[in-house]
Design a protein around this motif. Structure first.
Motif, PDB file in Angstrom:
ATOM      1  N   GLY A   1      24.718  51.311  38.946  1.00 48.13           N
ATOM      2  CA  GLY A   1      25.951  51.728  38.290  1.00 48.13           C
ATOM      3  C   GLY A   1      27.206  51.609  39.118  1.00 48.13           C
ATOM      4  O   GLY A   1      28.295  51.931  38.632  1.00 48.13           O
ATOM      5  N   THR A   2      27.067  51.157  40.363  1.00 51.68           N
ATOM      6  CA  THR A   2      28.263  51.058  41.209  1.00 51.68           C
ATOM      7  C   THR A   2      28.798  49.631  41.315  1.00 51.68           C
ATOM      8  O   THR A   2      29.816  49.415  41.958  1.00 51.68           O
ATOM      9  CB  THR A   2      27.967  51.577  42.627  1.00 51.68           C
ATOM     10  OG1 THR A   2      26.877  50.847  43.187  1.00 51.68           O
ATOM     11  CG2 THR A   2      27.631  53.061  42.601  1.00 51.68           C
ATOM     12  N   ALA A   3      28.125  48.655  40.700  1.00 50.02           N
ATOM     13  CA  ALA A   3      28.556  47.268  40.844  1.00 50.02           C
ATOM     14  C   ALA A   3      28.440  46.501  39.530  1.00 50.02           C
ATOM     15  O   ALA A   3      27.471  46.676  38.778  1.00 50.02           O
ATOM     16  CB  ALA A   3      27.732  46.567  41.918  1.00 50.02           C
ATOM     17  N   GLU A   4      29.442  45.671  39.240  1.00 49.79           N
ATOM     18  CA  GLU A   4      29.420  44.749  38.115  1.00 49.79           C
ATOM     19  C   GLU A   4      29.704  43.352  38.649  1.00 49.79           C
ATOM     20  O   GLU A   4      30.688  43.156  39.377  1.00 49.79           O
ATOM     21  CB  GLU A   4      30.475  45.117  37.071  1.00 49.79           C
ATOM     22  CG  GLU A   4      30.234  46.435  36.373  1.00 49.79           C
ATOM     23  CD  GLU A   4      31.298  46.730  35.320  1.00 49.79           C
ATOM     24  OE1 GLU A   4      32.343  46.024  35.332  1.00 49.79           O
ATOM     25  OE2 GLU A   4      31.102  47.644  34.512  1.00 49.79           O
ATOM     26  N   LEU A   5      28.865  42.384  38.298  1.00 50.00           N
ATOM     27  CA  LEU A   5      28.992  41.023  38.817  1.00 50.00           C
ATOM     28  C   LEU A   5      29.574  40.095  37.756  1.00 50.00           C
ATOM     29  O   LEU A   5      29.071  40.036  36.634  1.00 50.00           O
ATOM     30  CB  LEU A   5      27.629  40.490  39.266  1.00 50.00           C
ATOM     31  CG  LEU A   5      27.007  41.153  40.490  1.00 50.00           C
ATOM     32  CD1 LEU A   5      25.554  40.742  40.630  1.00 50.00           C
ATOM     33  CD2 LEU A   5      27.790  40.778  41.753  1.00 50.00           C
ATOM     34  N   MET A   6      30.627  39.368  38.124  1.00 46.64           N
ATOM     35  CA  MET A   6      31.180  38.337  37.248  1.00 46.64           C
ATOM     36  C   MET A   6      30.829  36.969  37.808  1.00 46.64           C
ATOM     37  O   MET A   6      30.598  36.814  39.014  1.00 46.64           O
ATOM     38  CB  MET A   6      32.698  38.479  37.140  1.00 46.64           C
ATOM     39  CG  MET A   6      33.160  39.712  36.406  1.00 46.64           C
ATOM     40  SD  MET A   6      34.947  39.635  36.052  1.00 46.64           S
ATOM     41  CE  MET A   6      35.022  38.190  34.976  1.00 46.64           C
ATOM     42  N   THR A   7      30.802  35.981  36.941  1.00 45.54           N
ATOM     43  CA  THR A   7      30.642  34.591  37.368  1.00 45.54           C
ATOM     44  C   THR A   7      32.019  33.957  37.486  1.00 45.54           C
ATOM     45  O   THR A   7      33.013  34.505  36.987  1.00 45.54           O
ATOM     46  CB  THR A   7      29.773  33.798  36.385  1.00 45.54           C
ATOM     47  OG1 THR A   7      30.354  33.886  35.077  1.00 45.54           O
ATOM     48  CG2 THR A   7      28.348  34.353  36.357  1.00 45.54           C
ATOM     49  N   ILE A   8      32.085  32.813  38.151  1.00 52.66           N
ATOM     50  CA  ILE A   8      33.368  32.136  38.353  1.00 52.66           C
ATOM     51  C   ILE A   8      33.995  31.790  37.004  1.00 52.66           C
ATOM     52  O   ILE A   8      33.311  31.347  36.072  1.00 52.66           O
ATOM     53  CB  ILE A   8      33.183  30.853  39.208  1.00 52.66           C
ATOM     54  CG1 ILE A   8      34.536  30.329  39.709  1.00 52.66           C
ATOM     55  CG2 ILE A   8      32.396  29.782  38.465  1.00 52.66           C
ATOM     56  CD1 ILE A   8      35.096  31.076  40.867  1.00 52.66           C
ATOM     57  N   THR A   9      35.272  32.041  36.890  1.00 52.70           N
ATOM     58  CA  THR A   9      35.999  31.706  35.674  1.00 52.70           C
ATOM     59  C   THR A   9      37.323  31.061  36.067  1.00 52.70           C
ATOM     60  O   THR A   9      37.631  30.925  37.250  1.00 52.70           O
ATOM     61  CB  THR A   9      36.217  32.957  34.803  1.00 52.70           C
ATOM     62  OG1 THR A   9      36.783  32.556  33.545  1.00 52.70           O
ATOM     63  CG2 THR A   9      37.139  33.961  35.477  1.00 52.70           C
ATOM     64  N   ASP A  10      38.103  30.643  35.088  1.00 49.76           N
ATOM     65  CA  ASP A  10      39.325  29.899  35.398  1.00 49.76           C
ATOM     66  C   ASP A  10      40.357  30.768  36.109  1.00 49.76           C
ATOM     67  O   ASP A  10      40.303  32.001  36.072  1.00 49.76           O
ATOM     68  CB  ASP A  10      39.919  29.306  34.124  1.00 49.76           C
ATOM     69  CG  ASP A  10      40.438  30.374  33.182  1.00 49.76           C
ATOM     70  OD1 ASP A  10      41.639  30.691  33.237  1.00 49.76           O
ATOM     71  OD2 ASP A  10      39.627  30.918  32.399  1.00 49.76           O
ATOM     72  N   ALA A  11      41.282  30.110  36.748  1.00 46.92           N
ATOM     73  CA  ALA A  11      42.251  30.789  37.611  1.00 46.92           C
ATOM     74  C   ALA A  11      43.091  31.807  36.859  1.00 46.92           C
ATOM     75  O   ALA A  11      43.351  32.906  37.358  1.00 46.92           O
ATOM     76  CB  ALA A  11      43.155  29.756  38.282  1.00 46.92           C
ATOM     77  N   VAL A  12      43.530  31.473  35.650  1.00 44.82           N
ATOM     78  CA  VAL A  12      44.396  32.375  34.902  1.00 44.82           C
ATOM     79  C   VAL A  12      43.633  33.637  34.504  1.00 44.82           C
ATOM     80  O   VAL A  12      44.151  34.751  34.618  1.00 44.82           O
ATOM     81  CB  VAL A  12      44.985  31.672  33.659  1.00 44.82           C
ATOM     82  CG1 VAL A  12      45.801  32.640  32.820  1.00 44.82           C
ATOM     83  CG2 VAL A  12      45.853  30.490  34.090  1.00 44.82           C
ATOM     84  N   THR A  13      42.394  33.477  34.050  1.00 48.78           N
ATOM     85  CA  THR A  13      41.591  34.638  33.680  1.00 48.78           C
ATOM     86  C   THR A  13      41.320  35.508  34.901  1.00 48.78           C
ATOM     87  O   THR A  13      41.398  36.746  34.829  1.00 48.78           O
ATOM     88  CB  THR A  13      40.270  34.199  33.034  1.00 48.78           C
ATOM     89  OG1 THR A  13      40.554  33.424  31.862  1.00 48.78           O
ATOM     90  CG2 THR A  13      39.416  35.395  32.648  1.00 48.78           C
ATOM     91  N   SER A  14      41.001  34.889  36.028  1.00 52.76           N
ATOM     92  CA  SER A  14      40.760  35.654  37.256  1.00 52.76           C
ATOM     93  C   SER A  14      41.994  36.441  37.658  1.00 52.76           C
ATOM     94  O   SER A  14      41.913  37.617  38.028  1.00 52.76           O
ATOM     95  CB  SER A  14      40.345  34.716  38.389  1.00 52.76           C
ATOM     96  OG  SER A  14      39.106  34.101  38.113  1.00 52.76           O
ATOM     97  N   ALA A  15      43.150  35.792  37.585  1.00 53.51           N
ATOM     98  CA  ALA A  15      44.399  36.477  37.924  1.00 53.51           C
ATOM     99  C   ALA A  15      44.663  37.638  36.959  1.00 53.51           C
ATOM    100  O   ALA A  15      45.147  38.692  37.358  1.00 53.51           O
ATOM    101  CB  ALA A  15      45.561  35.496  37.898  1.00 53.51           C
TER     102      ALA A  15
END
Length: 491
Positions: free
Chosen positions: A287-301
């Motif tokens: 419950g202390t971590a959520e993992l995302m996969t690489i996404t486009d620059a605008v979404t990451s920002a």
């Protein structure tokens, strides 16, 4: 060129480090931000990219593209290629040079531009020398064709070999506008080329357009983290569990899970930042971590724009976080990383929030979490109060840059003149200062590495020349004459 309101619409080349198989959020954000900024000002940007199809896929079809030049890694090979270009340009043979080296399409694309802009990033140093030589060559070609060339948002050095320093010193005075994203780079540019008057601006990715990015508007991660693999390489394997424990404590203080947002990885491969994040998360409690996969620059920002805390060993999560008022703690594992992180913090008037990575291995780690949390409100108030000033001063630099592209002159005030400082709590400053020998050794090591690679490359080139000479007809003929002379003289 088509007329536009208030001036002339121009076709402007934008060189950014984009289109790579390993997606790099920061570099892609730089390219996107510059192109968008030029487009809304009525110009037509042309993005120079390693892979035009990749760039059209990740950035949409609204930007024109052209192939950039991939220079070799070897210092002597890439620097000799620049020397060959200078010789070719002096002889009026730009297209011939392009044909011989596989860059004909790039040369033609530059020829068709109205101006060329070399975008920001950390690629004016000898550690990434193939990118440095590419930028030197791009500028020389554009200047040869009579185009104005501007440079903005770069970090210069700090590790440079002798020939790279000379190349930069020669090209900087030829540019219509020069700006850097940190004061150390401004000072180094003045040292290398005293006749140049560089200005200071925010990193280009600060301006990435967040409208219409497609991200979930209900997603509001409070605590975002991004780490790169070199953190472990430089600080040792113990840094992984140390980071996990640090983030667990910060997660409890923030009453929110840590959202891991990768900034460099090959899409679909689970490598790079994604792999490091999985290993850190595996050390954390449920419950202390959520993992995302690489996404486009605008979404990451966009995701970073919602954060209240940002903990990162990468540069651009700090850029995005500071822009939107997040309390950012940066971890530096190399001298180069420390210089860049300090630069972005200084632009926002913040001191003491860049820590040498080994600091987390100390017994002070728990105190660091407490201090970071205690100071969060003041930190964020400071950023909110400085935002308008920082934004205005940096926008002024971008206006000046576009004026230089148009062929006009302008003045800009340096951002550092407006800084009002916010210092980290004593606990962070004490731990930082105690680990600064690590950073100094790292910076010295990086300079030694680029010097070593440079001299090894020169030695290898000399060996190749000697081998080629010994295989030549001239050498064989001289050798036969020498032996024949010896027989005649009875030796």
């Amino acid at each position: 060129m088509a007329e536009q309101q208030g001036g002339i619409a121009m076709r402007i080349g934008v060189l950014a480090d984009i289109g790579q198989a390993v997606y790099h959020v920061g570099d892609e954000a730089i390219g996107h931000a510059i192109a968008h900024d030029m487009q809304i000002r009525g110009h037509e940007p042309v993005l120079f990219t390693r892979d035009p199809a990749h760039t059209r896929l990740w950035m949409s079809e609204r930007f024109a593209t052209a192939p950039s030049m991939a220079f070799p890694w070897d210092p002597d090979e890439r620097q000799s290629l620049v020397e060959d270009l200078r010789t070719a340009l002096a002889a009026g043979d730009a297209y011939g040079w392009g044909m011989r080296n596989g860059f004909a399409e790039t040369v033609r694309a530059i020829r068709e531009l109205d101006a060329m802009h070399i975008g920001g990033g950390g690629n004016l140093n000898s550690q990434y020398g193939w990118l440095l030589s590419e930028r030197i060559a791009t500028a020389l070609i554009a200047l040869h064709f009579g185009k104005r060339v501007t440079l903005g948002g770069q970090t210069l050095g700090p590790a440079l070999n002798e020939r790279d320093r000379a190349d930069i010193a020669q090209v900087l005075p030829l540019l219509s506008h020069v700006s850097f994203r940190d004061y150390a780079s401004v000072q180094l540019a003045r040292d290398l080329a005293p006749e140049v008057a560089p200005s200071l601006s925010l990193d280009d990715a600060t301006y990435v357009d967040l409208a219409g990015d497609g991200s979930d508007p209900d997603r509001r991660p409070k605590l975002v983290a991004t780490f790169s693999s070199d953190l472990e390489e430089r600080a040792g394997h113990r840094i992984i569990p140390a980071l996990a424990q640090f983030l667990i404590r910060l997660s409890k203080h923030a009453n929110a899970p840590v959202t891991f947002v990768p900034h460099m990885a090959t899409p679909g491969e689970g490598d790079g930042d994604e792999e490091v994040h999985r290993r850190i998360a595996a050390e954390m409690t449920a419950g202390t971590a959520e993992l995302m996969t690489i996404t486009d620059a605008v979404t990451s920002a966009r995701i970073l724009s919602d954060a209240e805390f940002v903990v990162t060993s990468r540069f651009h999560p700090a850029v995005f976080g500071l822009r939107h008022g997040a309390a950012v703690l940066a971890l530096a594992s190399t001298g180069y990383a420390y210089a860049r992180m300090e630069g972005v913090m200084q632009n926002w008037g913040v001191d003491g929030y860049v820590l040498p990575a080994p600091a987390l291995l100390s017994h002070e780690s728990a105190r660091l979490t407490d201090a970071m949390t205690r100071d969060q409100a003041d930190y964020r108030r400071h950023l909110s109060g400085l935002k308008e000033t920082a934004w205005a001063r940096s926008r002024n630099d971008r206006d000046r840059l576009l004026a230089a592209v148009d062929g006009h002159s302008g003045t800009s005030e340096h951002l550092e003149n407006e800084i009002v400082g916010h210092s980290a709590p004593p606990e962070l400053l004490e731990v930082r200062d105690g680990h600064m020998p690590f950073m100094r050794r790292s910076a010295q090591s990086e300079q030694a590495e680029v010097d070593r690679d440079y001299f090894r490359s020169l030695a290898a080139a000399a060996d190749r020349e000697i081998t080629a000479y010994r295989s030549s007809r001239t050498y064989r003929s001289l050798n036969l004459l020498h032996r024949g002379r010896g027989r005649l003289l009875g030796r």
